[in-house]
Design an enzyme around this catalytic site. Structure first.
Site, short mmCIF file in Angstrom:
data_model
loop_
_atom_site.label_atom_id
_atom_site.label_comp_id
_atom_site.label_asym_id
_atom_site.label_seq_id
_atom_site.Cartn_x
_atom_site.Cartn_y
_atom_site.Cartn_z
N GLY A 1 95.87 68.98 12.98
CA GLY A 1 96.97 69.73 12.42
C GLY A 1 98.27 68.96 12.58
N MET B 1 100.41 65.94 15.64
CA MET B 1 100.31 65.11 16.84
C MET B 1 101.67 64.99 17.50
SD MET B 1 98.39 63.46 18.83
CE MET B 1 99.07 62.81 20.35
N ASN C 1 103.25 62.88 19.39
CA ASN C 1 103.79 61.59 19.81
C ASN C 1 105.25 61.71 20.25
OD1 ASN C 1 101.37 60.36 18.39
ND2 ASN C 1 102.53 61.14 16.65
N HIS D 1 104.33 74.26 18.91
CA HIS D 1 103.30 73.69 19.77
C HIS D 1 103.57 72.21 20.04
CE1 HIS D 1 99.09 73.35 21.30
NE2 HIS D 1 99.23 72.11 20.87
N GLU D 2 103.79 71.44 18.99
CA GLU D 2 103.98 70.00 19.18
C GLU D 2 105.29 69.71 19.91
OE1 GLU D 2 101.37 68.45 18.70
OE2 GLU D 2 100.38 69.90 17.42
N HIS E 1 104.88 70.25 23.63
CA HIS E 1 104.15 69.16 24.27
C HIS E 1 105.08 68.12 24.89
CE1 HIS E 1 99.88 69.59 24.00
NE2 HIS E 1 99.81 69.65 22.68
N GLU F 1 96.59 71.11 26.44
CA GLU F 1 96.39 71.91 25.23
C GLU F 1 96.33 73.41 25.51
OE1 GLU F 1 96.95 70.80 22.51
OE2 GLU F 1 96.63 68.64 22.66
#
Length: 860
Positions: free
Chosen positions: A263, A265, A267, A299-300, A303, A322
């Protein structure tokens, strides 16, 4: 069954117990890219430091090695079996490698690849080794400097992790340098080069720093990024408030690409997204799409701390980042919409994907013990059950104590590669709690079953709740220990509706009994309120009790659950041939529809019958035909007997014009549900109503909702609507995915035949994961069509898996699990599914991704 004598040799498994610290560390890395789609040259300079014994072993997959140097001199090295071994006598050295790669030939979409003219990377879990030789493991953290040069007309935008530090031009080429000051594992490396334009904005952090934001897309798509930009800014503000986490770089960029295995990433500073989770406007995106964009952007971004600043020691700890981050994005979405509906959606997803995983041959704990291919463990168990495990800690400790634990976790492990144990230990140390038994949730697979029996003796003012748990055996774990299960419980008076008790009960042993005092009337049990634990509850509650709770429970999820259980009990009884009384369901739905105080979005969820797959999960042997017939019969009765209410609900919401708000979304949701029941009742004018909605809709939610109803029907309007939709959106790949899916999910008798035709359509391709999931993945989720008695659905899926495996093993492997559910079906279907799995396993040249999934699915 898998023939052990003739089966291909299994690739070696990697085991958690074998973890050892890296023999070499790489504190700094400098990368130079001479970018070209056919021939990219990558020069990598590593500052390496000895951390153990032996030579320097660098992962290097599908690379053409041009040179290897140690401290500026030609190195003594060997390159065998995807490992580049370099002999180094000293304890520290500078190692420089130069390699050649071909991004345009990279169909795996791992490493550096081309997507629609854009060069981009995907390195999680083990893609960096396809770019340059490196110690490719998450516990090797490095500071990165990146220099890219490329044709300035073809690739005017050059992006990488961190902050930009320099740029310039050299003839028809240009270059850019980026620096990320925060040590990170190589799976977080990112690079993008392309002809892109940006939606630019900024965010001021709580300490007063201005962060430049950019969402980079193809020209023409910028207007579709505004929702994502607002979601990003909301995420940054929310994370500061809810977790005290501030962004740490000067820029934050997002790039949307069309070809992506995942979906998105996370980075560091440069998130790369599947375009379906960035691009959204009312004309092309449904409410669910808008919600997904906001949720994935959040969500990303989250992170940045739960995954980047604190990363994983090894891939067995994947749920550390996760599961925790899914929980965080669920909290964010609940705070920015209907919390009740969000919880229902999360649980529906968990049950549809993770409960099935737990009940099958691929069951594994949220912290697995072994794997052959790590990409196969990006699962619903690691993500969604992992989030439920974090949620249980939040429930047990309370929000303030949980926040104290998360603060300690971030402070203690900032800049480190941590473990799941580190997270639990931080929670214990910050709060004084003892979570020793709770750790079982990390090591035991399977969905616990809780039996609940409420006993009340009239006249003595007491009620006794007897609880018992059982964790079923799973592959490799035949015997389980009792799990600590937090259950939110309440009792309601049958006549008065008075709430007599509302407490959190910890079930920590195989059986437990508790007593409630001061109960003056027969109590009705409300249990696992808010879905406080990811368990299956079997409670002895009558249809009248469930109907009462569906009308009176003050916990929205428990109210929804009661309605669903009432419907499920009625349907499973009908399928088994037992006498049923549908009237209780009809009356419960009538009461819910008639309650003007309820949120329309909640009503739309509550009155929907359980899916055919969910019904099958509650049967000893799944009978697709009987399930479909029983469900359609009950749908028709609900539609017919409550037709006036459905028409009223439809009319009450028909004036709704597009607005992205909880109220407007709820109205659209209920309108489509009402239309579905009118279609199920075969109301004479229902197809015309659907067609008018389709044609007049000012948003994709209403248009696709009407199209879905027509696609399930035999109405004359069906073909006209499908053709019109295709012609309108044929140039928009994301919307065309919807056109494929709506047909693959149809309940019509000829769906399987239609899907085989669509697989030959000019717009269908195996190389794009989104398109593949839209057609093939949707068919596999259509229980009736996929499980056709002929086995044609199984053959079709196996053919697709084998074809895709040659291009993209990761995506192919994700299509295998539906075949692994063969144990739940009759003997004839079992044999057909096993035969296809065996055919897959026996195929020469099969990837280890697909081999692992298929061979485990075959195992007894």
């Amino acid at each position: 069954m898998l023939d052990a004598m003739n089966a291909p040799a299994a690739p070696p498994a990697i085991r958690r117990e074998d973890y050892r610290p890296p023999e070499w560390l790489v504190p700094e890395i400098a990368l130079e890219f001479d970018l070209d789609p056919a021939r990219t040259i990558v020069r990598s300079t590593l500052q390496v430091v000895r951390n153990g014994e032996g030579p320097l072993r660098l992962n290097a997959e599908d690379l053409t090695v041009l040179s290897v140097e140690v401290d500026g001199k030609a190195a003594d090295y060997s390159y065998e079996g995807d490992i580049l071994t370099v002999k180094i006598a000293a304890d520290a050295a500078t190692v420089t490698t130069t390699v050649e790669i071909a991004p345009s030939a990279n169909s795996q979409l791992m490493g550096l690849y081309e997507s629609g003219g854009i060069l981009c990377t995907q390195c999680e879990a083990e893609g960096f080794r396809r770019i340059t030789p490196f110690v490719d493991r998450p516990d090797v953290l490095s500071i990165y400097r990146v220099r890219m040069s490329a044709d300035k007309a073809r690739y005017p935008v050059l992006l990488a992790n961190g902050d930009p530090i320099a740029s310039g031009e050299e003839g028809d080429r240009h270059w850019a340098e980026w620096h990320d000051p925060f040590p990170k594992p190589c799976y977080l490396f990112a690079l993008v080069a392309g002809d892109l334009v940006a939606n630019r904005d900024s965010f001021v952090t709580k300490s007063g720093k201005t962060v430049d934001l950019g969402i980079w897309v193809r020209d023409g798509d910028v207007p579709k990024t505004e929702h994502a930009m607002q979601a990003l800014k909301a995420s940054m503000a929310w994370d500061e408030k809810a977790y005290g986490r501030e962004y740490d770089l000067d820029v934050f960029n997002i790039v949307a690409v069309s070809d992506f295995n995942f979906g998105a990433m996370e980075n560091k500073g440069l998130n790369i997204f599947n375009s379906r989770y960035i691009l959204a406007d009312p004309e092309t995106a449904t409410d669910a799409d808008f919600d997904a964009v906001a949720g994935v952007v959040a969500h990303e971004y989250f992170h940045n701390w739960s995954g980047n600043r604190v990363t994983c020691r090894d891939w067995f700890q994947l749920s550390l980042k996760e599961g925790f981050t899914v929980f965080r994005d669920q909290q964010f979405s609940a705070d920015h919409g209907s919390a009740a509906v969000k919880r229902i959606e999360d649980v529906k997803m968990l049950r549809a994907a993770q409960f099935q995983e737990d009940a099958g041959p691929l069951a594994h704990p949220i912290r697995p013990e072994s794997y052959i291919e790590i990409s196969n463990f990006y699962t619903a168990t690691v993500y969604n059950k992992g989030a439920e495990v974090i949620r249980m800690m939040h429930t047990i400790l309370g929000p303030d104590q949980f926040r104290a634990g998360s603060d300690l976790y971030f402070d203690r492990h900032d800049g480190e590669a941590a473990t799941c144990e580190d997270f639990v230990k931080a929670m214990e140390d910050a709060t004084g709690a003892d979570l020793t038994q709770f750790r079982l949730w990390y090591s035991q697979a399977g969905t616990p079953r809780v039996k609940a029996e409420l006993v009340h003796a009239p006249g003595d003012g007491r009620a006794h709740l007897r609880l018992a748990q059982h964790v079923p055996p799973t592959p490799g774990q035949p015997i389980k220990q009792p799990m600590p299960i937090p259950l939110k419980v309440a009792l309601f008076g049958e006549k008065t509706g008075e709430k007599y008790a509302d407490r959190l009960v910890m079930l920590e042993s195989e059986a437990h009994e508790l007593t409630f005092e001061g109960i003056s009337e027969r109590p009705i049990l409300s249990i696992n309120r808010g879905f406080s634990a990811p368990v299956i509850v079997v409670a002895s509650r009558s249809a009248d009790d469930l109907a009462f709770l569906s009308a009176n429970d003050d916990d929205p999820f428990a109210r929804y659950e009661a309605m669903q259980q009432l419907m499920l009990d009625t349907l499973t009884a009908a399928i088994s041939g037992a006498p049923t009384d549908d009237e209780a369901v009809v009356e419960a739905v009538r009461q819910t529809l008639s309650n003007a105080d309820l949120d329309p979005a909640f009503v739309g969820e509550a009155v929907l019958l359980p899916s055919e797959a969910f019904i099958g999960d509650h049967m000893a042997e799944v009978n697709p035909e009987a399930i479909h017939a029983a469900r359609e019969k009950l749908r028709a009765r609900l539609g017919e007997e409550l037709e006036n209410l459905w028409r009223g609900a439809y009319a009450a919401t028909s004036a709704n014009r597009f607005e992205y708000s909880p109220a407007a979304k709820g109205a659209r949701r209920l309108r489509t549900v009402a239309l579905g029941y009118l279609m199920a009742a075969r109301a004479e004018d229902a197809p015309q109503i659907a067609m008018r909605q389709f044609e007049a809709a000012d948003n994709m939610t209403d248009r696709q909702g009407a199209l879905g109803m027509l696609a399930n029907s035999d109405a004359a309007e069906r073909t006209a609507a499908l053709n019109a939709f295709y012609e309108r959106y044929r140039s928009d790949p994301l919307v065309l995915d919807k056109w494929f899916s709506v047909q693959a999910l149809s309940s019509r008798d000829d769906t399987l035949q239609q899907v085989t035709v669509l697989a030959k359509h000019p717009d269908f391709t195996l190389s794009n994961p989104n398109r593949l999931r839209a057609l093939v993945g949707a068919l596999a989720a259509n229980q009736r069509a996929f499980h056709a008695a002929s086995g044609e659905g199984y053959r079709f899926l196996a053919d697709m898996i084998l074809a895709v495996d040659k291009l993209n093993p990761q995506t192919a492997a994700r299509l295998v699990p539906p075949l692994g559910r063969w144990r739940r079906f009759d003997e004839a279907r079992q044999a057909l599914m096993q035969a296809e799995l065996q055919r897959i396993v026996d195929t020469p040249g099969l990837s280890k991704d697909v081999f692992e999934q298929a061979s485990k699915s075959l195992a007894a």
